[in-house]
Scaffold this motif. Sequence first.
Motif, mmCIF file in Angstrom:
data_model
loop_
_atom_site.group_PDB
_atom_site.id
_atom_site.type_symbol
_atom_site.label_atom_id
_atom_site.label_comp_id
_atom_site.label_asym_id
_atom_site.label_seq_id
_atom_site.Cartn_x
_atom_site.Cartn_y
_atom_site.Cartn_z
ATOM 1 N N ARG A 93 0.830 -1.218 0.000
ATOM 2 C CA ARG A 93 0.000 0.000 0.000
ATOM 3 C C ARG A 93 0.863 1.266 0.000
ATOM 4 O O ARG A 93 0.360 2.358 -0.235
ATOM 5 C CB ARG A 93 -0.870 0.025 1.250
ATOM 6 C CG ARG A 93 -1.844 -1.120 1.343
ATOM 7 C CD ARG A 93 -3.212 -0.718 0.889
ATOM 8 N NE ARG A 93 -4.160 -1.725 1.346
ATOM 9 C CZ ARG A 93 -5.183 -1.472 2.122
ATOM 10 N NH1 ARG A 93 -5.421 -0.246 2.541
ATOM 11 N NH2 ARG A 93 -6.007 -2.439 2.473
ATOM 12 N N PHE A 134 2.369 1.267 -6.789
ATOM 13 C CA PHE A 134 0.941 1.077 -6.511
ATOM 14 C C PHE A 134 0.269 2.401 -6.145
ATOM 15 O O PHE A 134 -0.898 2.622 -6.483
ATOM 16 C CB PHE A 134 0.742 0.031 -5.414
ATOM 17 C CG PHE A 134 1.066 -1.365 -5.881
ATOM 18 C CD1 PHE A 134 0.187 -2.048 -6.713
ATOM 19 C CD2 PHE A 134 2.259 -1.971 -5.548
ATOM 20 C CE1 PHE A 134 0.490 -3.321 -7.175
ATOM 21 C CE2 PHE A 134 2.573 -3.237 -6.008
ATOM 22 C CZ PHE A 134 1.696 -3.911 -6.826
ATOM 23 N N LEU A 135 1.023 3.279 -5.472
ATOM 24 C CA LEU A 135 0.453 4.600 -5.132
ATOM 25 C C LEU A 135 0.186 5.388 -6.413
ATOM 26 O O LEU A 135 -0.876 6.002 -6.571
ATOM 27 C CB LEU A 135 1.409 5.366 -4.212
ATOM 28 C CG LEU A 135 1.481 4.853 -2.775
ATOM 29 C CD1 LEU A 135 2.649 5.484 -2.039
ATOM 30 C CD2 LEU A 135 0.172 5.125 -2.023
ATOM 31 N N LYS A 167 -2.789 3.872 -8.273
ATOM 32 C CA LYS A 167 -4.062 4.219 -7.605
ATOM 33 C C LYS A 167 -4.487 5.638 -8.022
ATOM 34 O O LYS A 167 -5.663 5.890 -8.300
ATOM 35 C CB LYS A 167 -3.857 4.123 -6.087
ATOM 36 C CG LYS A 167 -5.064 4.541 -5.273
ATOM 37 C CD LYS A 167 -5.665 3.371 -4.546
ATOM 38 C CE LYS A 167 -6.759 3.785 -3.611
ATOM 39 N NZ LYS A 167 -7.941 2.953 -3.692
ATOM 40 N N GLU A 168 -3.516 6.533 -8.076
ATOM 41 C CA GLU A 168 -3.780 7.924 -8.472
ATOM 42 C C GLU A 168 -4.330 7.955 -9.915
ATOM 43 O O GLU A 168 -5.329 8.628 -10.188
ATOM 44 C CB GLU A 168 -2.425 8.633 -8.437
ATOM 45 C CG GLU A 168 -2.394 10.083 -8.080
ATOM 46 C CD GLU A 168 -0.926 10.534 -8.097
ATOM 47 O OE1 GLU A 168 -0.208 10.219 -7.134
ATOM 48 O OE2 GLU A 168 -0.506 11.171 -9.093
ATOM 49 N N ASN A 185 -7.829 6.609 -10.007
ATOM 50 C CA ASN A 185 -8.778 7.581 -9.439
ATOM 51 C C ASN A 185 -9.152 8.652 -10.461
ATOM 52 O O ASN A 185 -10.245 9.205 -10.434
ATOM 53 C CB ASN A 185 -8.193 8.252 -8.190
ATOM 54 C CG ASN A 185 -8.239 7.328 -6.990
ATOM 55 O OD1 ASN A 185 -8.907 6.288 -7.027
ATOM 56 N ND2 ASN A 185 -7.522 7.670 -5.941
ATOM 57 N N ILE A 200 -3.962 -5.910 -2.463
ATOM 58 C CA ILE A 200 -3.810 -4.894 -3.517
ATOM 59 C C ILE A 200 -5.009 -4.913 -4.468
ATOM 60 O O ILE A 200 -5.542 -3.865 -4.844
ATOM 61 C CB ILE A 200 -2.468 -5.135 -4.266
ATOM 62 C CG1 ILE A 200 -1.319 -4.576 -3.442
ATOM 63 C CG2 ILE A 200 -2.470 -4.546 -5.659
ATOM 64 C CD1 ILE A 200 -1.374 -3.072 -3.175
ATOM 65 N N TRP A 203 -7.888 -3.222 -2.760
ATOM 66 C CA TRP A 203 -7.607 -1.788 -2.568
ATOM 67 C C TRP A 203 -7.819 -1.025 -3.883
ATOM 68 O O TRP A 203 -8.365 0.070 -3.891
ATOM 69 C CB TRP A 203 -6.162 -1.652 -2.075
ATOM 70 C CG TRP A 203 -5.715 -0.292 -1.699
ATOM 71 C CD1 TRP A 203 -6.288 0.550 -0.795
ATOM 72 C CD2 TRP A 203 -4.558 0.393 -2.203
ATOM 73 N NE1 TRP A 203 -5.558 1.708 -0.698
ATOM 74 C CE2 TRP A 203 -4.490 1.638 -1.548
ATOM 75 C CE3 TRP A 203 -3.555 0.069 -3.124
ATOM 76 C CZ2 TRP A 203 -3.465 2.570 -1.790
ATOM 77 C CZ3 TRP A 203 -2.547 0.985 -3.351
ATOM 78 C CH2 TRP A 203 -2.516 2.216 -2.700
ATOM 79 N N LEU A 204 -7.413 -1.667 -4.998
ATOM 80 C CA LEU A 204 -7.522 -0.969 -6.293
ATOM 81 C C LEU A 204 -8.861 -1.198 -6.998
ATOM 82 O O LEU A 204 -9.356 -0.302 -7.692
ATOM 83 C CB LEU A 204 -6.399 -1.423 -7.244
ATOM 84 C CG LEU A 204 -4.961 -1.082 -6.865
ATOM 85 C CD1 LEU A 204 -3.989 -1.692 -7.868
ATOM 86 C CD2 LEU A 204 -4.759 0.430 -6.800
#
Length: 328
Positions: free
Chosen positions: A125, A130-131, A134-135, A138, A190, A193-194
């Motif tokens: 995370r 992965f950050l 995720k951005e 989004n 993951i 989360w995604l």
Amino acid sequence: MLKKLLIIGCGSIGQRHARNAKKLGVENILLFDIDLKRVEQFANEINTDRFYNSFEDIFSENSDIDAAMICTPSSLHLENSTYLANKGINLFIEKPLATDLKGVEELVETVKTKKLTAMIGQSYRFHEGFLKLKEILNDNVIGKIFHVNYYGGQYLPDWHPTRDYRTEYSAKKNLGGGVLLTTMSHTIDIVQWLFGDITTINGWKDTLSDLEIDVEDSVFLLLKTNRNIIINTSFDFLQQCPQHSMIITGEKGHIKADFNKHYIEICKKNDNLIIEYEFDDNYRYLKELMYFFKMVETNSQNHDLGITIGKNVLEILLDPTIINICNK
Ligand SMILES: NC(=O)c1ccc[n+]([C@@H]2O[C@H](COP(=O)([O-])OP(=O)(O)OC[C@H]3O[C@@H](n4cnc5c(N)ncnc54)[C@H](O)[C@@H]3O)[C@@H](O)[C@H]2O)c1
């Protein structure tokens, strides 16, 4: 800042957490391992004389431990965590939370009734790749997502080249090894989360190689999430050249992410963008520790990596629809 931190299990990840805690300014780091030689050597390295291999000694000498990090082989996480939770100690528990569901609910209840902060070590995370992904997700750049291929692995003997892989926890069933519990505990977290909560699970685990292990070396899962996204994922202990990548297919194009080569490619019909990101192997561990310290300092019981995340991931990993087809 925490004053007294106990590390249980001073192998590969325990040592990393201890070094990072020192870097972040923790004054007293107590080290515990059943391997006295290993823990003593490491204590010398980080310049502390507080190392133990008996719980009685730890608690007779220290009444004011702020938190403990459970970094033992996976099959011991639950026993260690339950013991410490009953003593009222805040917990960081390495993934997976446990290797069996028996006793997990009891630990969740103890954490709750004693108002402890507990965190599960889902370090991806905090991984730069992965950050960034995720951005991008989004921002909805490829529109509605249809399906995902998530793939990876590394040859088990290369994990810790100075050690005999046959003796490692990851190679042994009784220590909670195998691809599913070891590697896929990251994968499941993951994915959820995604892409949303997993609602349908199907899969196989198998042993395809001649590695001298008594666990599966490969896992193949087909999942569906509550956002109607199909996930096809497989990981193994076999790849001579490590791989870790994801392809996400959406209505406007696809995204390819390579988490070993540190780039993300966004492909649309008339548009192609490659994003390279900075990567530091220790960054995610440092960030996850900073997060844990903050949760302890604020006595947070409800946060994004609480113990129920670990319980939910474990329930999926142990789902009976994941069939063992090992021919050994
Ligand atoms: N979150 C992550 O990214 C990440 C990365 C690596 C490992 N892990 C997890 O951390 C755990 C440990 O992995 P590792 O690679 O550090 O393993 P390791 O074998 O290097 O270290 C485990 C240590 O625990 C000690 N130990 C064994 N039994 C013990 C006991 N009863 N009491 C105290 N100490 C005991 C061993 O002597 C060893 O020093 C595993 O559960 C693994 O899944 C997580």
